[in-house]
Design a protein around this motif. Sequence first.
Motif, short mmCIF file in Angstrom:
data_model
loop_
_atom_site.label_atom_id
_atom_site.label_comp_id
_atom_site.label_asym_id
_atom_site.label_seq_id
_atom_site.Cartn_x
_atom_site.Cartn_y
_atom_site.Cartn_z
N GLU A 61 0.83 -1.19 0.00
CA GLU A 61 0.00 0.00 0.00
C GLU A 61 0.87 1.24 0.00
O GLU A 61 1.86 1.33 0.72
CB GLU A 61 -0.91 0.01 1.23
CG GLU A 61 -2.00 -1.01 1.11
CD GLU A 61 -3.11 -0.77 2.13
OE1 GLU A 61 -3.37 0.40 2.45
OE2 GLU A 61 -3.67 -1.77 2.57
N ILE A 62 0.48 2.19 -0.83
CA ILE A 62 1.19 3.48 -0.90
C ILE A 62 0.21 4.54 -0.46
O ILE A 62 -0.68 4.92 -1.18
CB ILE A 62 1.70 3.75 -2.33
CG1 ILE A 62 2.58 2.60 -2.78
CG2 ILE A 62 2.39 5.08 -2.39
CD1 ILE A 62 3.03 2.71 -4.20
N ALA A 63 0.39 5.01 0.75
CA ALA A 63 -0.45 6.03 1.40
C ALA A 63 -1.75 6.14 0.74
O ALA A 63 -2.50 6.77 0.29
CB ALA A 63 0.28 7.35 1.51
#
Length: 100
Positions: free
Chosen positions: A98-100
């Motif tokens: 997950e990227i922010a």
Amino acid sequence: MTDAPDWVDQARLLVTGLGRTLGQALREEAAGAHDADCRWCPVCQVAAVVRGERPEVTDALADVLTAAAAALRSVAEPAPAPDDRPAEQPRPPVQHIEIA
């Protein structure tokens, strides 16, 4: 189904157009539109090949046309049966990040 013309029709149109252009160029050369010693323009090069004055260009053109025919022949060959195809390689595992 697509509305695009068949590649054979496109090739036929290309050859017809090139024939008309070459015929016009040869008529212009016969009328004296180019110098007799012109060696760089494509029109004079094609005219020299047609007259048989440039065998090295004729040989190179024959090689190119042979390669093109072989490429078209390989494209026109039917695809192998499903039994003859190699098995697909399994996909590597993928990690979800997950990227922010």
